[in-house]
Write a protein that holds these residues in place. Structure first.
Motif, PDB file in Angstrom:
ATOM      1  N   PHE B 129       0.825  -1.214   0.000  1.00 49.39           N
ATOM      2  CA  PHE B 129       0.000   0.000   0.000  1.00 49.39           C
ATOM      3  C   PHE B 129       0.858   1.263   0.000  1.00 49.39           C
ATOM      4  O   PHE B 129       1.975   1.255   0.521  1.00 49.39           O
ATOM      5  N   LEU B 130       0.295   2.301  -0.585  1.00 50.81           N
ATOM      6  CA  LEU B 130       0.872   3.641  -0.461  1.00 50.81           C
ATOM      7  C   LEU B 130      -0.124   4.480   0.340  1.00 50.81           C
ATOM      8  O   LEU B 130      -1.270   4.674  -0.086  1.00 50.81           O
ATOM      9  N   VAL B 131       0.309   4.945   1.519  1.00 49.30           N
ATOM     10  CA  VAL B 131      -0.583   5.707   2.402  1.00 49.30           C
ATOM     11  C   VAL B 131      -0.259   7.187   2.263  1.00 49.30           C
ATOM     12  O   VAL B 131       0.903   7.603   2.407  1.00 49.30           O
ATOM     13  N   TYR B 132      -1.278   7.979   1.992  1.00 47.22           N
ATOM     14  CA  TYR B 132      -1.111   9.422   1.795  1.00 47.22           C
ATOM     15  C   TYR B 132      -1.245  10.174   3.112  1.00 47.22           C
ATOM     16  O   TYR B 132      -1.881   9.672   4.047  1.00 47.22           O
ATOM     17  N   PRO B 133      -0.701  11.403   3.153  1.00 43.13           N
ATOM     18  CA  PRO B 133      -0.802  12.185   4.391  1.00 43.13           C
ATOM     19  C   PRO B 133      -2.254  12.481   4.776  1.00 43.13           C
ATOM     20  O   PRO B 133      -2.540  12.769   5.937  1.00 43.13           O
ATOM     21  N   GLN B 134      -3.171  12.391   3.821  1.00 47.10           N
ATOM     22  CA  GLN B 134      -4.584  12.627   4.122  1.00 47.10           C
ATOM     23  C   GLN B 134      -5.202  11.414   4.809  1.00 47.10           C
ATOM     24  O   GLN B 134      -6.359  11.435   5.220  1.00 47.10           O
ATOM     25  N   GLY B 135      -4.438  10.325   4.905  1.00 46.30           N
ATOM     26  CA  GLY B 135      -4.913   9.150   5.617  1.00 46.30           C
ATOM     27  C   GLY B 135      -5.501   8.076   4.710  1.00 46.30           C
ATOM     28  O   GLY B 135      -5.701   6.937   5.123  1.00 46.30           O
ATOM     29  N   ASN B 136      -5.786   8.422   3.472  1.00 48.10           N
ATOM     30  CA  ASN B 136      -6.303   7.399   2.549  1.00 48.10           C
ATOM     31  C   ASN B 136      -5.133   6.664   1.898  1.00 48.10           C
ATOM     32  O   ASN B 136      -3.978   7.036   2.082  1.00 48.10           O
TER      33      ASN B 136
END
Lengths: 248, 248
Positions: B129-136
């Motif tokens: 997974f790649l997790v973004y700073p927005q949490g998604n």
């Protein structure tokens, strides 16, 4: 997006620009980003632009109009490329601040634009500048003899490995095209045709002006040979011993 | 800056991260950006982070503490990598919003952080997974079997040309190292050592965990062979006919 590169080498100058513009992914067009200013036998000046198209067209038009009306120290009259860079910087800064007038911060349009400006005015050596949206600018030197604007990262490694001041223009052109190939592979918003212009010292006229379209057999052959060559070099790289031992 | 890459291939998963951090150019340090979570025989999870170091350390610590205190559905207990990604996303978003608390917009510190999260929990296939700073977050698939975070553009072209789901791990490792070489050549804020970890399916323990330092002979040989190979391919590229004719 955009990709433009300009080089100032011993043999002469090379300019190359893509021609894709987009406002979102559903508004894609073709615009030439290479603009030239010429006084035969006296000067030949090339401008490449990335960023907001309205801004760069505004700057180019203003500079052309000043020359046509022979207003003040215009592009066909000044005695140094430095003066041209200063003029482009001032007009660029003014165009951006004019575009922002009356808009609030919530209108988050980016009006900025970077400009590569190169060429030669009689009495000077050829000179190359990178003009920033803030209106200031830097000049290429022997240590750093090329500039890129726009989507520059994908295509930078090959240019870094090849370009020195004494690189022949033919090699420089190849490196520029390989660099466009890498960029176009990774960023859909950079696209053909590519405009190429080569300027020899003291000629004040292009030695070559060429547009590479989708049907260009040479560019297709460069793309294919480069891809095959890379894969071959890659396959011949040695295998890591510590990988083998680590997987026992 | 940072460069990290993670791949999920048929043969297994590969993770690689540089270890340079900088706050300005005069505050450069070395930090391992690879964090692992393990329950022998049951799960092995790897996290790579780019962006604000305080944020990523906060997230890693929080997740470790939850596991140590056996709080709720912690990283050693959940039954799916999807749950881990969700947990990391929530903690990441919370850490960033906590860091911003009480600060005004004029404190223009970037607290954000991107996280690559991969591994395997018993009962599931390996997942990345790649997790973004927005949490998604997004998950790698057969069509896109690798993710990069940080300074990703310089090193992307070679990975794009090589990596497919059936690429052997040995080749994948070589492409990752070439990609680090290109990145480090162009961006000083990405630097050695490089941490490498390889995970085979259903092993729940790394097949390889290796740190490439400045003295690593293999990495030095890859860098040299790749550079020489590129120049050779470049020199063998055909010359443009239209260049010759244009310069008559």
């Amino acid at each position: 997006m955009t990709y433009c590169v300009a080089m100032s080498l011993d043999e002469g100058m090379l300019f190359a620009s893509d021609s894709r513009t987009n406002a979102g992914v559903d508004h894609v067009s073709t615009f030439c980003k290479m603009h030239t200013f010429e006084v035969p036998g006296d000067r030949y000046i090339v401008m490449l632009s990335s960023g907001n198209l309205a801004t760069s067209q505004y700057v180019v038009n203003t500079i052309r109009r000043m020359a046509a009306l022979e207003e003040g120290a215009h592009v066909n009259k000044v005695s140094s490329m430095f003066d041209v860079a200063e003029m482009v910087g001032l007009e660029l800064k003014a165009a951006i601040s004019r575009a922002k007038e009356g808009l609030t911060a919530s209108n988050d349009v980016d009006f900025s634009c970077n400009i590569l400006l190169g060429g030669q005015i009689k009495g000077e050596a050829p000179r190359l500048f990178l003009v920033y949206p803030q209106g200031n600018f830097i000049e290429a030197t022997n240590e750093t003899s090329y500039f890129q604007i726009g989507e520059s990262k994908y295509g930078k490694p090959i240019i870094d490995r090849v370009i020195k001041p004494d690189t022949p223009l033919r090699e420089a052109l190849k490196s520029a095209l390989v660099s466009f190939d890498s960029t176009m592979k990774s960023n859909l918003s950079v696209g053909l045709p590519i405009d190429v212009l080569i300027l020899h010292p003291d000629q004040f006229a292009p030695a070559l002006r060429y547009r590479i379209t989708e049907n260009d057999a040479y560019f297709a052959s460069i793309r294919a040979s480069w891809g095959q060559g890379l894969r071959k070099v890659f396959q011949e790289l040695p295998n890591p011993q510590w990988f083998e031992s680590g997987t026992q």
